[in-house]
Design a protein around this motif. Structure first.
Motif, PDB file in Angstrom:
ATOM      1  N   MET A 142       0.817  -1.203   0.000  1.00  0.00           N
ATOM      2  CA  MET A 142       0.000   0.000   0.000  1.00  0.00           C
ATOM      3  C   MET A 142       0.859   1.264   0.000  1.00  0.00           C
ATOM      4  O   MET A 142       0.542   2.244  -0.689  1.00  0.00           O
ATOM      5  N   LEU A 143       1.939   1.246   0.764  1.00  0.00           N
ATOM      6  CA  LEU A 143       2.834   2.403   0.780  1.00  0.00           C
ATOM      7  C   LEU A 143       3.512   2.582  -0.573  1.00  0.00           C
ATOM      8  O   LEU A 143       3.634   3.714  -1.065  1.00  0.00           O
ATOM      9  N   ARG A 144       3.969   1.488  -1.183  1.00  0.00           N
ATOM     10  CA  ARG A 144       4.580   1.611  -2.514  1.00  0.00           C
ATOM     11  C   ARG A 144       3.583   2.172  -3.512  1.00  0.00           C
ATOM     12  O   ARG A 144       3.943   2.995  -4.366  1.00  0.00           O
ATOM     13  N   TYR A 145       2.350   1.728  -3.421  1.00  0.00           N
ATOM     14  CA  TYR A 145       1.303   2.233  -4.308  1.00  0.00           C
ATOM     15  C   TYR A 145       1.140   3.738  -4.161  1.00  0.00           C
ATOM     16  O   TYR A 145       1.178   4.483  -5.148  1.00  0.00           O
ATOM     17  N   ALA A 197      -0.798   6.913   7.966  1.00  0.00           N
ATOM     18  CA  ALA A 197       0.652   7.006   8.117  1.00  0.00           C
ATOM     19  C   ALA A 197       1.263   7.770   6.952  1.00  0.00           C
ATOM     20  O   ALA A 197       2.165   8.611   7.145  1.00  0.00           O
ATOM     21  N   TYR A 198       0.790   7.506   5.732  1.00  0.00           N
ATOM     22  CA  TYR A 198       1.321   8.206   4.561  1.00  0.00           C
ATOM     23  C   TYR A 198       0.957   9.688   4.592  1.00  0.00           C
ATOM     24  O   TYR A 198       1.807  10.559   4.335  1.00  0.00           O
ATOM     25  N   VAL A 238       2.172  15.604   5.920  1.00  0.00           N
ATOM     26  CA  VAL A 238       1.956  16.734   6.820  1.00  0.00           C
ATOM     27  C   VAL A 238       3.270  17.150   7.486  1.00  0.00           C
ATOM     28  O   VAL A 238       3.619  18.338   7.533  1.00  0.00           O
ATOM     29  N   CYS A 239       4.013  16.197   7.993  1.00  0.00           N
ATOM     30  CA  CYS A 239       5.245  16.509   8.707  1.00  0.00           C
ATOM     31  C   CYS A 239       6.354  16.970   7.772  1.00  0.00           C
ATOM     32  O   CYS A 239       7.305  17.641   8.215  1.00  0.00           O
ATOM     33  N   ASP A 240       6.239  16.630   6.485  1.00  0.00           N
ATOM     34  CA  ASP A 240       7.179  17.155   5.491  1.00  0.00           C
ATOM     35  C   ASP A 240       6.713  18.493   4.938  1.00  0.00           C
ATOM     36  O   ASP A 240       7.331  19.038   4.014  1.00  0.00           O
ATOM     37  N   HIS A 241       5.597  19.005   5.465  1.00  0.00           N
ATOM     38  CA  HIS A 241       5.017  20.298   5.055  1.00  0.00           C
ATOM     39  C   HIS A 241       4.623  20.309   3.576  1.00  0.00           C
ATOM     40  O   HIS A 241       4.702  21.324   2.895  1.00  0.00           O
ATOM     41  N   ARG A 242       4.146  19.141   3.112  1.00  0.00           N
ATOM     42  CA  ARG A 242       3.602  19.054   1.753  1.00  0.00           C
ATOM     43  C   ARG A 242       2.079  19.083   1.765  1.00  0.00           C
ATOM     44  O   ARG A 242       1.446  19.162   0.701  1.00  0.00           O
ATOM     45  N   GLU A 280      -9.286  15.606   5.355  1.00  0.00           N
ATOM     46  CA  GLU A 280     -10.280  15.508   4.287  1.00  0.00           C
ATOM     47  C   GLU A 280      -9.935  14.373   3.327  1.00  0.00           C
ATOM     48  O   GLU A 280     -10.818  13.600   2.917  1.00  0.00           O
ATOM     49  N   VAL A 281      -8.649  14.240   2.991  1.00  0.00           N
ATOM     50  CA  VAL A 281      -8.227  13.154   2.111  1.00  0.00           C
ATOM     51  C   VAL A 281      -8.458  11.803   2.785  1.00  0.00           C
ATOM     52  O   VAL A 281      -8.915  10.849   2.153  1.00  0.00           O
ATOM     53  N   ALA A 282      -8.157  11.695   4.071  1.00  0.00           N
ATOM     54  CA  ALA A 282      -8.332  10.430   4.787  1.00  0.00           C
ATOM     55  C   ALA A 282      -9.786   9.971   4.741  1.00  0.00           C
ATOM     56  O   ALA A 282     -10.068   8.788   4.516  1.00  0.00           O
ATOM     57  N   VAL A 283     -10.706  10.896   4.947  1.00  0.00           N
ATOM     58  CA  VAL A 283     -12.131  10.547   4.876  1.00  0.00           C
ATOM     59  C   VAL A 283     -12.501  10.132   3.454  1.00  0.00           C
ATOM     60  O   VAL A 283     -13.231   9.159   3.245  1.00  0.00           O
ATOM     61  N   ASP A 284     -11.971  10.847   2.474  1.00  0.00           N
ATOM     62  CA  ASP A 284     -12.281  10.503   1.087  1.00  0.00           C
ATOM     63  C   ASP A 284     -11.745   9.116   0.724  1.00  0.00           C
ATOM     64  O   ASP A 284     -12.448   8.307   0.100  1.00  0.00           O
ATOM     65  N   LEU A 285     -10.506   8.820   1.114  1.00  0.00           N
ATOM     66  CA  LEU A 285      -9.913   7.532   0.788  1.00  0.00           C
ATOM     67  C   LEU A 285     -10.641   6.385   1.480  1.00  0.00           C
ATOM     68  O   LEU A 285     -10.722   5.274   0.947  1.00  0.00           O
ATOM     69  N   THR A 286     -11.182   6.656   2.653  1.00  0.00           N
ATOM     70  CA  THR A 286     -11.850   5.628   3.434  1.00  0.00           C
ATOM     71  C   THR A 286     -13.278   5.383   2.969  1.00  0.00           C
ATOM     72  O   THR A 286     -13.736   4.233   2.938  1.00  0.00           O
ATOM     73  N   TYR A 287     -13.972   6.450   2.562  1.00  0.00           N
ATOM     74  CA  TYR A 287     -15.417   6.322   2.381  1.00  0.00           C
ATOM     75  C   TYR A 287     -15.939   6.963   1.095  1.00  0.00           C
ATOM     76  O   TYR A 287     -16.631   6.313   0.310  1.00  0.00           O
ATOM     77  N   ASN A 288     -15.607   8.217   0.861  1.00  0.00           N
ATOM     78  CA  ASN A 288     -16.268   8.950  -0.222  1.00  0.00           C
ATOM     79  C   ASN A 288     -15.869   8.470  -1.613  1.00  0.00           C
ATOM     80  O   ASN A 288     -16.726   8.340  -2.502  1.00  0.00           O
TER      81      ASN A 288
END
Length: 476
Positions: free
Chosen positions: A400-403, A442-443, A448-452, A460-468
């Motif tokens: 999943m991380l490589r993806y 984690a990704y 976030v910690c790399d300030h990207r 918002e992305v986490a919710v989208d990836l999980t559900y929307n």
């Protein structure tokens, strides 16, 4: 030591799969806390619809965890344990181990084989979160764990529908051939249970001339539809008719497990000639590949007309172990990834339909080298294309991380479709979705910690990836 072990200890650590870096781990925890309890949307998989139609108790731990799960028994087989010893049914009805406790002991005695694998994560999650086992499975506790799981399975709250509700599954899709009458789906639909179980249209047995009993399958298709499947026009009409029936039964997608992603755009006369050779048994391997290629394009045309989302799962050398195929049939853990071309292979289909606003095609791969070179650029351009999640052998933390690292910079998050578990093992569904949610968090925490990425965007992305995204992509 009791099966429950130390009351203060958990089999699963709350920070599993998060970074050891304190800053990233802190962000990941916050993101995960917001998405961990979102409903599960399972848009593609291979669970048995009879479970939900009959709602009978699962028989025993071995038949729940071992014999239906090729991830589990392929590892054991690789270490010389015969499938017969694991209770896996033979095609000829020959003898196999019938004592589920002996099968379970084999799993427990060899549990160390699963160290570092996603199967270990899934098994531990199911034992801990579903059955309350808080001690690692081993030869020493095999019988005690078996008894604890069996005691649970004997209770009404561990029947399929109750677990479906407990797992917070909003919708689950099974996968059936056009030849399936979908009787179990009809019984679910007509019951007083409100769980949503839908089907997906998998036409491989009637579009792949190399599939066993292909000619007989087309004869059965003709009987079911009243169409003449020996003629190209009638053959396509029969397939379209069955698609309509599947849609009436709740299907929103099709699925195509071809050896390659090859597509073609032939004239009707050439198609009829291919069909004639397929039905005569005189078709060559090259002709069979061309036939399948044409059928992917035909399926795309039909999807544009009827609105079913098209999934393409190419690149598996199916049943590589001929001895297992002869003795046990398909799906025995002997399918092996192959190199897969997408840029040239998909061009005939994309030349015809690639810019159509009403068509959605989801691409999967078992060839990770194609992510950044081919799949992400294709999905980052063609409106009809989306990328399916890391699949099968790569449905794993590292996969999943490589993806994410391979496709995000080119395709972004919004040309992907969230997660699907693609499993036969019902109890692994919440485990697999939990792994995907943790890895995505984690990704995103790393970005976030790399300030990207700002943390509010990451959430918002986490919710989208999980559900929307999955609901949108599969028209659910």
């Amino acid at each position: 030591m009791s099966v429950e072990g130390n009351p203060g200890r958990r089999l699963l650590d709350e920070d599993r799969l998060f970074s050891s870096d304190p800053s990233q781990r802190s962000v990941a925890r916050r993101l995960y806390a917001e998405i961990r309890d979102l409903p599960i949307v399972s848009p593609h998989g291979h669970t048995d619809p009879r479970w939900f139609a009959d709602n009978e108790a699962f028989e025993n731990p071995a038949k729940l965890f071992v014999t239906p799960d090729h991830y589990v028994f392929r590892m054991l087989y690789s270490q010389g344990i015969p499938l017969e010893s694991l209770g896996v049914a033979r095609r000829d009805g020959g003898p196999v181990e019938s004592d589920p406790r002996k099968v379970w002991r084999l799993l427990a005695e060899n549990y160390g084989l699963f160290r570092g694998t996603p199967s270990r994560l899934w098994l531990d999650h199911a034992l801990s979160e579903v059955f309350g086992v808080q001690e690692r499975l081993s030869a020493a506790n095999a019988d005690a764990v078996y008894d604890q799981v069996q005691a649970c399975l004997d209770k009404p709250e561990y029947r399929p529908r109750a677990l479906f509700d407990r797992f917070k599954i909003e919708v689950i899709a099974t996968t059936e051939s056009p030849l399936d009458p979908l009787e179990s789906h009809a019984r679910v639909r007509d019951s007083d249970w409100d769980g949503r179980v839908i089907t997906a249209y998998r036409p491989d047995p009637v579009v792949d001339p190399e599939y066993e009993d292909f000619t007989a399958n087309l004869e059965q298709l003709a009987e079911m539809t009243g169409e003449t499947t020996s003629g190209w026009k009638g053959y396509l009409a029969a397939l379209q008719q069955r698609r309509g029936f599947f849609a009436e039964m709740g299907a929103t997608s099709t699925d195509h497990g071809h050896p390659s992603a090859a597509t073609a755009d032939l004239d009707p006369a050439a198609c009829q000639s291919l069909l004639d050779r397929a039905l005569s048994g005189a078709i060559t391997a090259e002709d069979a590949e061309l036939f399948r290629a044409q059928m992917l394009t035909e399926m795309a045309r039909m999807s544009l007309e009827d609105g079913l989302v098209m999934q393409i799962h190419p690149g598996s050398f199916r049943s590589h172990n001929q001895k297992l195929m002869a003795g046990f049939g398909r799906d025995m853990g002997a399918d092996i990834p192959t190199r897969t071309d997408y840029v040239r292979a998909l061009r005939p289909l994309l030349s015809r339909f690639g810019n159509e606003p009403g068509l959605d095609v989801i691409l999967f791969t078992l060839d990770e080298t194609s992510y950044s070179r081919e799949l992400a650029p294709l999905a980052g351009h063609y409106p009809i294309l989306k990328l399916g999640p890391a699949w099968w052998f790569y449905d794993s933390p590292e996969g999943m991380l490589r993806y994410r690292r391979s496709v995000t910079e080119t395709a972004g998050f919004y040309n992907t479709v969230g997660f699907n578990d693609d499993t036969r093992a019902f109890l692994s569904i919440p485990a697999r979705h939990d792994v995907a949610r943790r890895i995505d968090c984690a990704y995103l925490a790393e970005l976030v910690c790399d300030h990207r990425l700002d943390e509010d965007e990451a959430l918002e992305v986490a919710v989208d990836l999980t559900y929307n995204l999955v609901k949108k992509a599969y028209r659910l």
